[in-house]
Design an enzyme around this catalytic site. Structure first.
Site, PDB file in Angstrom:
ATOM      1  N   ASP A 185       0.828  -1.202   0.000  1.00 20.20           N
ATOM      2  CA  ASP A 185       0.000   0.000   0.000  1.00 20.20           C
ATOM      3  C   ASP A 185       0.862   1.251   0.000  1.00 20.20           C
ATOM      4  O   ASP A 185       1.513   1.560   1.002  1.00 20.20           O
ATOM      5  CB  ASP A 185      -0.914  -0.023   1.230  1.00 20.20           C
ATOM      6  CG  ASP A 185      -1.809   1.195   1.321  1.00 20.20           C
ATOM      7  OD1 ASP A 185      -2.048   1.847   0.288  1.00 20.20           O
ATOM      8  OD2 ASP A 185      -2.268   1.510   2.435  1.00 20.20           O
ATOM      9  N   SER A 193       0.081   4.206   2.809  1.00 24.07           N
ATOM     10  CA  SER A 193       0.412   4.135   4.233  1.00 24.07           C
ATOM     11  C   SER A 193       1.883   3.757   4.353  1.00 24.07           C
ATOM     12  O   SER A 193       2.544   3.485   3.348  1.00 24.07           O
ATOM     13  CB  SER A 193      -0.477   3.115   4.960  1.00 24.07           C
ATOM     14  OG  SER A 193      -0.245   1.796   4.486  1.00 24.07           O
ATOM     15  N   ASN A 221       3.333   1.827   7.422  1.00 26.19           N
ATOM     16  CA  ASN A 221       3.672   0.864   8.463  1.00 26.19           C
ATOM     17  C   ASN A 221       3.415  -0.570   8.008  1.00 26.19           C
ATOM     18  O   ASN A 221       2.537  -0.824   7.185  1.00 26.19           O
ATOM     19  CB  ASN A 221       2.864   1.136   9.729  1.00 26.19           C
ATOM     20  CG  ASN A 221       3.309   2.399  10.433  1.00 26.19           C
ATOM     21  OD1 ASN A 221       2.826   3.483  10.115  1.00 26.19           O
ATOM     22  ND2 ASN A 221       4.230   2.277  11.373  1.00 26.19           N
ATOM     23  N   TRP A 224       2.252  -4.310   9.433  1.00 20.41           N
ATOM     24  CA  TRP A 224       1.679  -5.046  10.546  1.00 20.41           C
ATOM     25  C   TRP A 224       1.132  -6.378  10.065  1.00 20.41           C
ATOM     26  O   TRP A 224       0.702  -6.519   8.927  1.00 20.41           O
ATOM     27  CB  TRP A 224       0.601  -4.247  11.274  1.00 20.41           C
ATOM     28  CG  TRP A 224      -0.632  -3.921  10.479  1.00 20.41           C
ATOM     29  CD1 TRP A 224      -0.906  -2.762   9.816  1.00 20.41           C
ATOM     30  CD2 TRP A 224      -1.774  -4.777  10.284  1.00 20.41           C
ATOM     31  NE1 TRP A 224      -2.138  -2.824   9.226  1.00 20.41           N
ATOM     32  CE2 TRP A 224      -2.693  -4.060   9.486  1.00 20.41           C
ATOM     33  CE3 TRP A 224      -2.105  -6.061  10.702  1.00 20.41           C
ATOM     34  CZ2 TRP A 224      -3.929  -4.589   9.098  1.00 20.41           C
ATOM     35  CZ3 TRP A 224      -3.327  -6.605  10.303  1.00 20.41           C
ATOM     36  CH2 TRP A 224      -4.223  -5.861   9.518  1.00 20.41           C
ATOM     37  N   TYR A 227     -10.496   1.234  11.903  1.00 19.39           N
ATOM     38  CA  TYR A 227     -11.117   1.009  10.607  1.00 19.39           C
ATOM     39  C   TYR A 227     -12.508   1.612  10.579  1.00 19.39           C
ATOM     40  O   TYR A 227     -13.032   2.047  11.603  1.00 19.39           O
ATOM     41  CB  TYR A 227     -11.221  -0.504  10.319  1.00 19.39           C
ATOM     42  CG  TYR A 227      -9.894  -1.183  10.275  1.00 19.39           C
ATOM     43  CD1 TYR A 227      -9.146  -1.170   9.111  1.00 19.39           C
ATOM     44  CD2 TYR A 227      -9.388  -1.817  11.398  1.00 19.39           C
ATOM     45  CE1 TYR A 227      -7.910  -1.780   9.072  1.00 19.39           C
ATOM     46  CE2 TYR A 227      -8.160  -2.434  11.362  1.00 19.39           C
ATOM     47  CZ  TYR A 227      -7.422  -2.417  10.195  1.00 19.39           C
ATOM     48  OH  TYR A 227      -6.209  -3.017  10.159  1.00 19.39           O
ATOM     49  N   ASP A 280      -2.019   5.807  -5.202  1.00 22.03           N
ATOM     50  CA  ASP A 280      -2.348   4.935  -4.069  1.00 22.03           C
ATOM     51  C   ASP A 280      -2.722   3.544  -4.559  1.00 22.03           C
ATOM     52  O   ASP A 280      -3.804   3.341  -5.111  1.00 22.03           O
ATOM     53  CB  ASP A 280      -3.504   5.551  -3.271  1.00 22.03           C
ATOM     54  CG  ASP A 280      -3.840   4.779  -2.002  1.00 22.03           C
ATOM     55  OD1 ASP A 280      -3.211   3.731  -1.753  1.00 22.03           O
ATOM     56  OD2 ASP A 280      -4.731   5.227  -1.253  1.00 22.03           O
ATOM     57  N   THR A 337      -6.202   1.439  -3.335  1.00 23.15           N
ATOM     58  CA  THR A 337      -7.582   1.576  -3.799  1.00 23.15           C
ATOM     59  C   THR A 337      -7.635   1.300  -5.292  1.00 23.15           C
ATOM     60  O   THR A 337      -6.641   1.476  -6.005  1.00 23.15           O
ATOM     61  CB  THR A 337      -8.156   2.977  -3.509  1.00 23.15           C
ATOM     62  OG1 THR A 337      -9.502   3.047  -4.007  1.00 23.15           O
ATOM     63  CG2 THR A 337      -7.346   4.058  -4.179  1.00 23.15           C
TER      64      THR A 337
END
Length: 417
Positions: A105, A108, A110, A112, A148, A289, A292
């Site tokens: 992505d 963003s 990070n 996880w 979320y 991005d 999406t």
């Protein structure tokens, strides 16, 4: 004369081989990660509206907070169970490696993944990270929570080795999910998210994975690129994430470069955006991005587009065909990037829906309706983006240098007979 011609032909072929070898050598230094999409991926009016609303959650909450003050310390990052339009691929964490599917992505920053300590339903259906099984695990213990649209995940930061495309980052900080609230994550085909935005977008001072690759000298160039094949519709091969540069055989012509205007998201400035000959915007910011599939426009610009098609607030209108509809034309650095209506309009019987939607923001978001048509280079070192039309050809690494040499030798043999 015949000998002279043959000598010139031999020289030309030798130079061709040398150039091909040089290009193949550059391509060989690239690190590739195959990316995939759901076999059940199919757009519907419900799915488009749901994705639009999730993008609103992602950017709407980030917009109202400073980059250092995300929701509970981590940026908002929505998931969807509407056939999982996101691109995802394989990584490993730990020693010995534990394998995960993650969404790559660029919206963003990070990384996880779920932990074995997570007892929520979504974690039970996904690969989970076992810190006790990794000899390279280091404790961190900082709490995090990700919010979320219809739920949240929370857990603690950890440190371990992370491998992507054959490159292993030492001591990468990432989030372990311990608790999930809501059903978003249950049906997702990926286990977690690997953010590829700039460090300014990352929470808790975490250095993103690709920046650590640069810092640790793992890539030849501080560049990664995305090739999203056939607009992401191929089931077994959705394209490639390429680390360390770009593969020129995957796009046509040269790359058009544009500076990043704000190095947090991959944001740049467009010259203009048109539908056919109708100018919709001038000088607006846009974000590339991969998280999406839609194109998202500011409300006023969407209203202008909707009026052209007599579409409602969800972009739905009556239609019989997309063939006579105008192109979407995005002008970047005085170069036109054209998207036919068959890519930005989804037809279902006598109804069509715009894959251009709007949320409450003053910039454009270019998802894979755009990125699936244009190879995109994310140049971290020079803080710029490069775009070029994709081609459907195989890369030099897939063709193989030996095949090029075989063709040359066959041609040379014909010259001497």
């Amino acid at each position: 004369m015949s000998f002279h011609f043959s000598a010139l032909a031999l020289l030309a072929l030798t130079l061709t081989v040398l150039l091909a070898a040089s290009e193949a050598s550059k391509v060989a230094r690239l690190h590739r990660i195959a990316i995939h999409r759901s076999a059940n991926f199919k757009r519907s009016q419900k799915a488009v509206v749901a994705e639009r609303d999730l993008v609103q959650t992602k950017y709407g909450q980030n917009k109202t907070q400073s980059l250092s003050q995300k929701a509970n310390g981590y940026p908002v990052e929505p998931l969807s169970n509407f056939d999982n339009y996101q691109y995802y691929g394989n990584i490993s964490i730990g020693t010995p490696p534990q394998y995960f599917m993650v969404q790559f992505d660029t919206g963003s920053s990070n990384l996880w993944i779920p932990s074995t300590s997570c007892t929520s339903a979504g974690c039970a259906d996904h690969q989970t990270y076992n810190q006790t099984a990794s000899s390279s695990y280091q404790a961190n213990g900082t709490y995090f929570s990700i919010t979320y649209g219809t739920g949240s995940v929370s857990g603690y930061l950890a440190v371990d080795s992370v491998s992507v495309g054959g490159l292993t980052v030492a001591s990468q900080k990432f989030g372990q999910v311990y608790t999930e609230i809501g059903t978003n994550f249950v049906d997702a085909l990926f286990d977690g998210i690997l953010g590829m935005g700039f460090p300014a977008l990352a929470a808790d001072g975490v250095v993103p994975v690709f920046q650590n690759m640069i810092n640790q000298g793992l890539v030849a160039n501080p560049v990664f690129s995305f090739y999203l094949r056939d607009n992401g519709s191929t089931v077994n091969y959705g394209g490639e994430l390429i680390l360390g540069g770009s593969d020129p055989s995957l796009y046509r012509g040269g790359l058009t470069y544009v500076p990043v205007s704000q190095p947090a998201y991959w944001q740049f400035i467009t010259d203009s955006i048109k539908i056919g000959s109708t100018v919709v915007s001038v000088g607006d910011a846009a974000i590339a991005d991969t998280g999406t599939s839609l194109i998202i426009a500011p409300q006023a610009d969407f209203d202008t587009i909707a009026a052209i098609f007599s579409a409602d607030s969800n972009g739905v209108f009556y239609c019989t065909s997309t063939k006579s509809m105008p192109d979407l034309v995005i002008n970047i650095q005085a170069v036109e990037f054209r998207i036919p209506a068959s890519y930005y309009v989804e037809r279902d019987g006598s109804e069509c829906q715009l894959l251009i939607q709007s949320i409450n923001q003053n910039f454009w978001i270019m998802g894979d309706v755009f990125l699936g048509r244009f190879y995109t280079e994310f140049d971290v070192g020079n803080q710029r983006l490069g775009f070029a039309p994709v081609n459907g050809a195989f890369s030099l690494s897939q063709i193989g240098l030996w095949k090029i040499l075989a063709l040359v030798m066959a041609f040379m043999a014909g010259l001497w007979w």
